[in-house]
Design a protein around this motif. Structure first.
Motif, short mmCIF file in Angstrom:
data_model
loop_
_atom_site.label_atom_id
_atom_site.label_comp_id
_atom_site.label_asym_id
_atom_site.label_seq_id
_atom_site.Cartn_x
_atom_site.Cartn_y
_atom_site.Cartn_z
N SER A 153 1.46 9.06 15.80
CA SER A 153 2.22 8.83 14.57
C SER A 153 2.07 7.38 14.12
O SER A 153 1.89 7.10 12.94
CB SER A 153 3.69 9.18 14.80
N GLY A 154 2.13 6.46 15.06
CA GLY A 154 1.96 5.04 14.74
C GLY A 154 0.58 4.77 14.17
O GLY A 154 0.42 4.02 13.21
N SER A 155 -0.43 5.41 14.75
CA SER A 155 -1.79 5.23 14.25
C SER A 155 -1.91 5.78 12.84
O SER A 155 -2.54 5.15 11.98
CB SER A 155 -2.78 5.96 15.17
N ARG A 156 -1.30 6.92 12.58
CA ARG A 156 -1.37 7.49 11.23
C ARG A 156 -0.64 6.59 10.24
O ARG A 156 -1.14 6.34 9.14
CB ARG A 156 -0.76 8.89 11.23
N HIS A 157 0.52 6.07 10.61
CA HIS A 157 1.25 5.17 9.71
C HIS A 157 0.44 3.91 9.43
O HIS A 157 0.38 3.43 8.30
CB HIS A 157 2.61 4.80 10.31
N LEU A 158 -0.18 3.38 10.48
CA LEU A 158 -0.98 2.18 10.30
C LEU A 158 -2.16 2.47 9.39
O LEU A 158 -2.49 1.66 8.51
CB LEU A 158 -1.47 1.66 11.67
N GLN A 159 -2.79 3.64 9.55
CA GLN A 159 -3.92 4.00 8.69
C GLN A 159 -3.45 4.17 7.24
O GLN A 159 -4.12 3.70 6.32
CB GLN A 159 -4.58 5.30 9.19
N GLU A 160 -2.31 4.83 7.03
CA GLU A 160 -1.78 4.98 5.67
C GLU A 160 -1.47 3.62 5.07
O GLU A 160 -1.77 3.36 3.91
CB GLU A 160 -0.51 5.83 5.69
N PHE A 161 -0.90 2.75 5.85
CA PHE A 161 -0.57 1.41 5.39
C PHE A 161 -1.85 0.67 4.98
O PHE A 161 -1.91 0.06 3.92
CB PHE A 161 0.17 0.65 6.51
N THR A 162 -2.87 0.76 5.81
CA THR A 162 -4.15 0.10 5.52
C THR A 162 -4.78 0.69 4.27
O THR A 162 -5.28 -0.05 3.41
CB THR A 162 -5.10 0.27 6.73
N ASP A 163 -4.75 2.01 4.14
CA ASP A 163 -5.32 2.67 2.96
C ASP A 163 -4.58 2.24 1.70
O ASP A 163 -5.20 1.95 0.66
CB ASP A 163 -5.24 4.20 3.10
N LEU A 164 -3.26 2.19 1.75
CA LEU A 164 -2.48 1.79 0.57
C LEU A 164 -2.72 0.34 0.21
O LEU A 164 -2.77 -0.02 -0.97
CB LEU A 164 -0.99 2.04 0.80
N LYS A 165 -2.89 -0.51 1.21
CA LYS A 165 -3.21 -1.91 0.93
C LYS A 165 -4.56 -2.01 0.21
O LYS A 165 -4.71 -2.77 -0.75
CB LYS A 165 -3.28 -2.71 2.24
N ALA A 166 -5.53 -1.21 0.69
CA ALA A 166 -6.85 -1.23 0.07
C ALA A 166 -6.77 -0.76 -1.38
O ALA A 166 -7.40 -1.34 -2.28
CB ALA A 166 -7.81 -0.35 0.87
N VAL A 167 -5.99 0.27 -1.64
CA VAL A 167 -5.82 0.78 -3.01
C VAL A 167 -5.15 -0.28 -3.88
O VAL A 167 -5.56 -0.51 -5.03
CB VAL A 167 -4.98 2.09 -3.01
N CYS A 168 -4.16 -0.98 -3.35
CA CYS A 168 -3.47 -2.04 -4.09
C CYS A 168 -4.45 -3.15 -4.44
O CYS A 168 -4.47 -3.64 -5.57
CB CYS A 168 -2.30 -2.56 -3.26
N ILE A 169 -5.26 -3.56 -3.48
CA ILE A 169 -6.25 -4.61 -3.72
C ILE A 169 -7.26 -4.15 -4.77
O ILE A 169 -7.62 -4.91 -5.67
CB ILE A 169 -6.93 -5.01 -2.40
N LYS A 170 -7.68 -2.90 -4.67
CA LYS A 170 -8.64 -2.36 -5.63
C LYS A 170 -8.05 -2.38 -7.04
O LYS A 170 -8.72 -2.81 -7.99
CB LYS A 170 -9.02 -0.92 -5.23
N HIS A 171 -6.80 -1.94 -7.18
CA HIS A 171 -6.16 -1.93 -8.50
C HIS A 171 -6.02 -3.36 -9.04
O HIS A 171 -6.21 -3.61 -10.22
CB HIS A 171 -4.79 -1.26 -8.45
N SER A 172 -5.68 -4.28 -8.16
CA SER A 172 -5.54 -5.68 -8.59
C SER A 172 -6.87 -6.21 -9.08
O SER A 172 -6.95 -6.93 -10.09
CB SER A 172 -5.04 -6.54 -7.43
N GLU A 173 -7.95 -5.88 -8.35
CA GLU A 173 -9.29 -6.34 -8.77
C GLU A 173 -9.70 -5.71 -10.09
O GLU A 173 -10.29 -6.38 -10.95
CB GLU A 173 -10.30 -6.01 -7.66
N GLU A 174 -9.38 -4.41 -10.26
CA GLU A 174 -9.73 -3.74 -11.51
C GLU A 174 -8.94 -4.35 -12.66
O GLU A 174 -9.47 -4.55 -13.76
CB GLU A 174 -9.44 -2.24 -11.39
N LEU A 175 -7.68 -4.65 -12.40
CA LEU A 175 -6.84 -5.24 -13.44
C LEU A 175 -7.37 -6.64 -13.81
O LEU A 175 -7.44 -7.00 -14.97
CB LEU A 175 -5.40 -5.34 -12.95
#
Length: 179
Positions: A153-175
């Motif tokens: 469960s911790g690994s899945r949460h960490l992966q989701e957290f990492t994925d969401l961070k990557a999406v946030c960075i991508k949106h910031s770069e696109e913006l």
């Protein structure tokens, strides 16, 4: 007559001594087995303490995940406002909206599936805990299973957290690219 009584008494005494020795040997063996079984449970407090620390870490990750999700929502709102100003024609704006809705729909679908998986895993863990509270038999195996579930469960949460961070960075770069 006295000799036969003494002989019978000595025979009975010897018989009772053999029974006492046998009983004593059995009790000594039982005591050794209990001592050996007790040694297996000596590590349980440490393992429970480790699980509690893992729970605290998971709660912290969940809180960080909620913060990142809120940041993403805010960034999407700002991105949408910026896109409205940049696109001139109605057709361009409709195409942009359709693309954004499609991406959001796909992302929401995957997040919903992930949440359902997490909820199912939590339901399994709750069921496991209920069974564990009913009986202490097999406690070590159930505890090992719970440890594996928490680590997963911790690994899945960490992966989701990492994925969401990557999406946030991508949106910031696109913006930043549209500005």
């Amino acid at each position: 007559y006295i000799e036969s009584l003494l002989g019978d008494s000595a025979a009975n005494h010897a018989k009772e001594m053999r029974a006492l020795r046998s009983s004593h040997d059995k009790h000594a063996n039982d005591l050794e087995m209990i001592k050996a079984a007790h040694g297996q449970y000596a590590l349980l407090p440490q393992r429970v303490s480790d699980l509690e620390r893992m729970r605290d870490t998971l709660e912290r990750h969940a809180k960080e995940l909620r913060i990142v999700q809120e940041d993403i929502k805010e960034g999407q709102s700002q991105e949408f406002d910026g896109l409205k100003m940049l696109h001139g024609s109605l057709g361009e704006r409709m195409g942009c909206l359709e693309r954004m809705l499609g991406e959001n729909s796909d992302r929401h679908t995957s997040e919903l599936a992930a949440l359902r998986d997490i909820q199912a895993n939590h339901a399994k863990e709750i069921g496991t805990l209920k069974v564990a509270s009913v009986s202490f038999e097999g406690l070590e195996q159930r505890l090992g299973h719970l440890e594996n579930e928490f680590v997963g469960s911790g690994s899945r949460h960490l992966q989701e957290f990492t994925d969401l961070k990557a999406v946030c960075i991508k949106h910031s770069e696109e913006l930043a690219g549209h500005a």
